[in-house]
Design an enzyme around this catalytic site. Structure first.
Site, PDB file in Angstrom:
ATOM      1  N   ASP A   1      13.639  20.345 -56.535  1.00  0.00           N
ATOM      2  CA  ASP A   1      13.713  20.675 -55.113  1.00  0.00           C
ATOM      3  C   ASP A   1      15.089  20.303 -54.568  1.00  0.00           C
ATOM      4  O   ASP A   1      15.428  19.119 -54.475  1.00  0.00           O
ATOM      5  CB  ASP A   1      12.623  19.931 -54.347  1.00  0.00           C
ATOM      6  CG  ASP A   1      12.596  20.306 -52.870  1.00  0.00           C
ATOM      7  OD1 ASP A   1      13.175  21.347 -52.505  1.00  0.00           O
ATOM      8  OD2 ASP A   1      11.999  19.556 -52.086  1.00  0.00           O
TER       9      ASP A   1
ATOM     10  N   ASP B   1      17.986  27.444 -50.803  1.00  0.00           N
ATOM     11  CA  ASP B   1      16.819  26.618 -51.115  1.00  0.00           C
ATOM     12  C   ASP B   1      16.053  27.164 -52.309  1.00  0.00           C
ATOM     13  O   ASP B   1      15.432  28.226 -52.226  1.00  0.00           O
ATOM     14  CB  ASP B   1      15.897  26.542 -49.886  1.00  0.00           C
ATOM     15  CG  ASP B   1      14.646  25.717 -50.149  1.00  0.00           C
ATOM     16  OD1 ASP B   1      14.761  24.682 -50.833  1.00  0.00           O
ATOM     17  OD2 ASP B   1      13.570  26.104 -49.679  1.00  0.00           O
TER      18      ASP B   1
END
Length: 485
Positions: free
Chosen positions: A95, A312
């Site tokens: 992440d 992202d």
């Protein structure tokens, strides 16, 4: 006699450290192909974005949900890490939107016991690791510049954390310092097992979607810019360079590679990061379709408290603010008409395509500050639906807020997060091919798929001896410290 602090151990180990390049293979939690409904991918992203936006507004550390009842709510990419002595293997979600590495503790209550990803869940037990050290409240890691808004101090003098998310899920636990094991590239022909002492979270309680078994993994591996991220910890001690890279495969099986170091490619272009942001924000300036700039006010991309453009890896699709999305879709439709039949499917702009999309749909260019353009092929902005002739726009409309570049545009590209120079670079690339990786300490590089020998054996052995001595020093200092606990 006062025991050496954790910070002292880290500083002493840095004195003799070798700058390494670390390679981390990635797997994707689910395929991105025609069998996946676009609406399901959007629902999965919406859960994540509620946490991103809350993190921007309220200082909450952003984590993706693992194990939601939504089939696609788990993170896209996960990898294996080894922690502790003896080392145990953990499957953790990658992440770039969060900072901290954390795994589930053996003492965790209300935590998932199984996963439908086909992996066996593991629990971290600090009492079973000979190298584990609990982080106290007085340690600099807890009390000074490393501290986050989620860090707390318990009555038992342990440095703890608690994260709460917008959907009601949450996790809490305490910080541990222990060994992280990885494959380090030391030269043209040598990949060696190595290790380093890092601070990470041990989750003792999970609630909401985090406690469910669907798509559950063992934890989260945050690659943010915060002081407690693994990339920051290792680079601050000179073990790895302050740069990481990834190359995400675009085929149905997904996967790819993450490198704590720099992937080299001559065609990489760079754009500066927006400073002082919790995520990886770039300045998107304009969009071109088939070489023609769209009439979009650049001000709609300006970065503010809840606006801007984020890169992202935890997001599946791509999201544009309405002021950019509407002219983007209109330009695509105008370019392909009348060769295809536009249609609306479940609220999404789709097309019935009689032949290959690469023959009919135009190239798209996302233009960023610094003169860096991201070139998108039709497959980079379209999603194949139902296994038939229908293709839908993979970009989604955002009513205000953040434009987010997710997996659909990040795949089949090298991405370099050069934190030392505060910039991100990218280049189109077949991520199933071999990669050139920089060796920062010697300015050499290797071809991961085809290793070639240019460094002497004695030089490699010398580097290995230095690396082994560093590991020995860390473990010796830990042993000395335990004698004073």
């Amino acid at each position: 006699m006062r025991a050496p602090s954790l910070l002292l151990i880290l500083e002493l180990s840095a004195a003799l450290s070798v700058v390494l390049c670390v390679v981390i293979p990635l797997e994707r939690a689910f395929p991105l192909n025609g069998s996946v409904e676009l609406s399901q991918l959007v629902a999965r992203d919406q859960l994540r974005h509620s946490r991103i936006l809350q993190g921007l507004a309220g200082g909450v550390v952003d984590f993706s949900v693992q194990g939601s009842s939504d089939l696609y709510s788990a993170g896209l990419y996960f990898t294996k890490v080894k922690l502790g002595s003896p080392p145990r293997e953990f499957n953790v979600q990658i992440d770039t939107g969060s900072d901290i590495l954390w795994v589930t503790c053996s003492s965790c209550t209300n935590c998932p016991q199984s996963s439908e990803l086909g992996i066996e869940l593991s629990l971290f037990d600090s009492s079973s690791s000979s190298s584990a050290k609990l982080v106290s409240c007085s340690d600099a890691v807890c009390s000074s510049e490393f501290q986050t808004t989620a860090t707390q101090c318990s009555q038992s003098n342990q440095c703890t954390y608690s994260f709460q998310y917008g959907d009601g899920s949450g996790t809490s636990g305490y910080y541990v310092a222990d060994m992280l094991y990885f494959d380090a590239i030391l030269g043209q022909s040598l990949i060696a097992n190595s290790s380093a002492l890092v601070v990470f979270g041990c989750s003792t309680y999970q609630s909401g979607d985090l406690a469910k078994t669907d798509k559950a993994v063992d934890g989260i591996f945050g690659f943010g810019q915060g002081d407690l991220s693994v990339i920051s910890q290792l680079s601050s001690r000179g073990i790895t360079p302050r740069v990481f890279s990834h190359c995400l495969k675009g085929d149905n099986s997904g996967g790819g590679i993450m490198v704590l170091g720099e992937i080299l490619e001559p065609s990489i272009v760079y754009s500066p990061l927006v400073p002082s942001q919790p995520h990886y924000n770039l300045i998107l300036q304009s969009i071109a379709v088939n070489g023609q700039l769209l009439q979009i006010d650049p001000g709609v991309f300006a970065t503010s408290n809840n606006r801007g453009t984020i890169v992202d890896t935890g997001t599946t699709l791509a999201y544009l603010v309405q002021e950019a999305y509407d002219p983007f879709v209109s330009a695509i439709t105008a370019t392909v008409s009348p060769s295809v039949t536009p249609t609306i499917s479940k609220g999404n702009q789709c097309y019935l395509v009689p032949t290959s999309v690469s023959e009919l749909f135009p190239p798209v260019s996302l233009n960023f500050a610094g003169g860096a353009s991201m070139m998108l092929k039709p497959e980079d902005y379209l999603i194949h639906q139902d296994g038939g002739t229908m293709w839908c726009i993979g970009f989604q409309k955002v009513q205000g807020g953040m434009s987010i570049l997710g997996d659909i545009v990040l795949k089949d590209k090298i991405f370099v997060y050069d934190l030392a120079h505060q910039r991100i670079g990218w280049a189109n690339y077949d991520c199933s091919s071999s990669l050139n990786v920089s060796i920062t300490s010697s300015k050499d590089f290797i071809n991961e798929g085809q290793l070639s020998v240019t460094s002497s054996t004695s030089e490699m052995l010398f580097k290995l001896m230095r690396l082994s001595f560093v590991t020995f020093l860390i473990q010796l200092l830990e042993f000395v410290e335990f004698q004073f606990l």
